[in-house]
Design a protein around this motif. Sequence first.
Motif, short mmCIF file in Angstrom:
data_model
loop_
_atom_site.label_atom_id
_atom_site.label_comp_id
_atom_site.label_asym_id
_atom_site.label_seq_id
_atom_site.Cartn_x
_atom_site.Cartn_y
_atom_site.Cartn_z
N ARG A 8 72.22 79.74 -12.13
CA ARG A 8 72.27 80.92 -11.27
C ARG A 8 71.96 80.62 -9.79
NH1 ARG A 8 74.20 85.98 -12.61
NH2 ARG A 8 74.31 86.27 -10.36
N PRO A 9 70.81 80.00 -9.49
CA PRO A 9 70.47 79.78 -8.08
C PRO A 9 71.55 79.00 -7.34
CG PRO A 9 68.62 79.20 -9.48
CD PRO A 9 69.77 79.48 -10.38
N ALA A 59 74.74 78.93 -8.08
CA ALA A 59 75.89 79.83 -7.92
C ALA A 59 75.67 80.77 -6.74
CB ALA A 59 76.10 80.63 -9.20
N ASP A 60 74.48 81.34 -6.67
CA ASP A 60 74.18 82.29 -5.59
C ASP A 60 74.26 81.63 -4.23
OD1 ASP A 60 73.82 84.14 -7.52
OD2 ASP A 60 71.62 84.09 -7.49
N THR A 61 73.70 80.42 -4.13
CA THR A 61 73.70 79.72 -2.84
C THR A 61 75.12 79.35 -2.43
OG1 THR A 61 71.62 78.77 -3.58
CG2 THR A 61 72.55 77.90 -1.55
N ALA A 87 77.84 80.81 -3.26
CA ALA A 87 78.55 82.04 -2.87
C ALA A 87 78.13 82.47 -1.47
CB ALA A 87 78.26 83.14 -3.89
N GLU A 88 76.84 82.35 -1.19
CA GLU A 88 76.34 82.76 0.12
C GLU A 88 76.93 81.88 1.23
OE1 GLU A 88 72.05 82.79 0.46
OE2 GLU A 88 72.29 82.88 2.64
N ARG A 132 80.47 82.82 1.85
CA ARG A 132 80.55 84.09 2.55
C ARG A 132 80.29 83.86 4.05
NH1 ARG A 132 77.51 87.22 -0.98
NH2 ARG A 132 75.63 86.74 0.17
N GLU A 180 81.91 90.82 -9.46
CA GLU A 180 80.68 90.06 -9.58
C GLU A 180 80.90 88.57 -9.29
OE1 GLU A 180 79.31 90.05 -13.65
OE2 GLU A 180 79.11 87.91 -13.26
N ARG A 181 82.07 88.07 -9.69
CA ARG A 181 82.31 86.65 -9.52
C ARG A 181 82.80 86.28 -8.14
NH1 ARG A 181 82.65 84.49 -15.05
NH2 ARG A 181 82.74 86.36 -16.25
N VAL A 233 82.00 87.60 -3.46
CA VAL A 233 81.84 86.57 -2.47
C VAL A 233 82.89 86.64 -1.37
CG1 VAL A 233 81.88 84.10 -2.24
CG2 VAL A 233 81.28 85.13 -4.43
#
Lengths: 294, 139
Positions: A43-44, A46-48, A50-51, A54, A194-195, A198
């Motif tokens: 998860r972490p 993936a989040d990073t 995506a950020e 973006r 959700e995916r 981004v």
Amino acid sequence: MASVRDLRDRIKSLKNTQQITKAMKQVAAAKIRRAEAVQKQARPYADTLAEMLRDLLQNVRSVDHPFMKPGRAGAPSGVILMTADKGLAGAFNSNLVQTAETFRRAHQDAVFYSVGIKARNAIRRWGKADHATWVLGAPDKIRTAREISERVSADFTNGTIGEIVLISPKLISMMSQKPERRTLVPITGEQSPERSGVLSERSESKGKGAVEFSPSPEFVLSRLIPKYLEFTIYSAMLETDAAFFAAQLVAMSNATDNAGKLIRDLTIVMNNARQAAITKELLEIVAGAEALAG
Amino acid sequence: MASAVAFKLITPTEIVFEGEAELVIATGTEGEEGILAHHAPFLTALRPGVLRANVSGSSGQTSRLELATSEGFMQALPDRVTVIVDQALRFEDVDVVQTRQQLSEALERQAHVAAQSPEFAREQSAIDFANAKLRLTGH
């Protein structure tokens, strides 16, 4: 009517089967916990990722990457079909294969890639013996994901395929997994929120301050986008794993219950048969005694 | 103590480090990049290399964090630095014999592919990562 001995044998074999399904159920329950933990650990990252993407898309005026543009016109679709390596999980694999089959009917010329032994077997059955294939259960999933991503990217870039579609299971809950079909490339704004939210959120938070990119936004983007594809495939593999064990847990739990029911029913039939035999023998003795006395 | 930023080092399988750092040095595609607190927003691609950071533990004393990292990205904001890489190995996680073998295998494979091909780049990345691991362990 079956004899008492036949019934006893059947009950015995059912009990053995039940023991196996029960053990498989417990194994699936343990494995699903592990699969979910791995998913959570990703998860972490993936989040990073995506950020970063973006941030980048907000700061790039014109996005010039082959993955952001439609593929070669008239090129067939490239489909990655992802299933488990093993069966005994109810309709899990066949649902996925069916989804691919439906897609194939609409796109006769589609090029298939398979991940998972069940997917490979299904696609071979369609007469495509030499398609690119990977196993799901390889020890180094990240590496497998990279290989898949490199292969489909190359095919997309050189025009062999015009888009990259992924068919993989979505773990909705422990009790329900559904095949899901999504287009990975070209990257558009209309993918599941959700995916790839981004990529659609880019207009939302403008003016956050200019970000400096080294060496250039285009260069970083050219590195990030393949990584994003690779990671999307990796997380789909993790989800396939988790969904498979969830499906297997349900299937094995049902099988154990069914075996239990059959054992109960057969035990009653067996007891009846045994009692009938005893009653019959008694009647014969009584009848015989009465005949002598009479 | 000098001002510190929240520093996170993340791989797909775990959060390798999460805490405060005064200084983070990573190998960007353009050379080494050192990040201090209050850095302007910055995003770079990383090459395989040795990542070094002066980090402070919960008790306040600073220590040195050194890891061999594979390809990834580093994002710096005034209040935080985030690094994502495929792999990050500590000194004790490096198997020198195995790494040497990986290095020679990668060199061997690279010798047989065209210099501009993606395979060449992939092997180069493997070679750089193996070298970073050896450098981390002082070889």
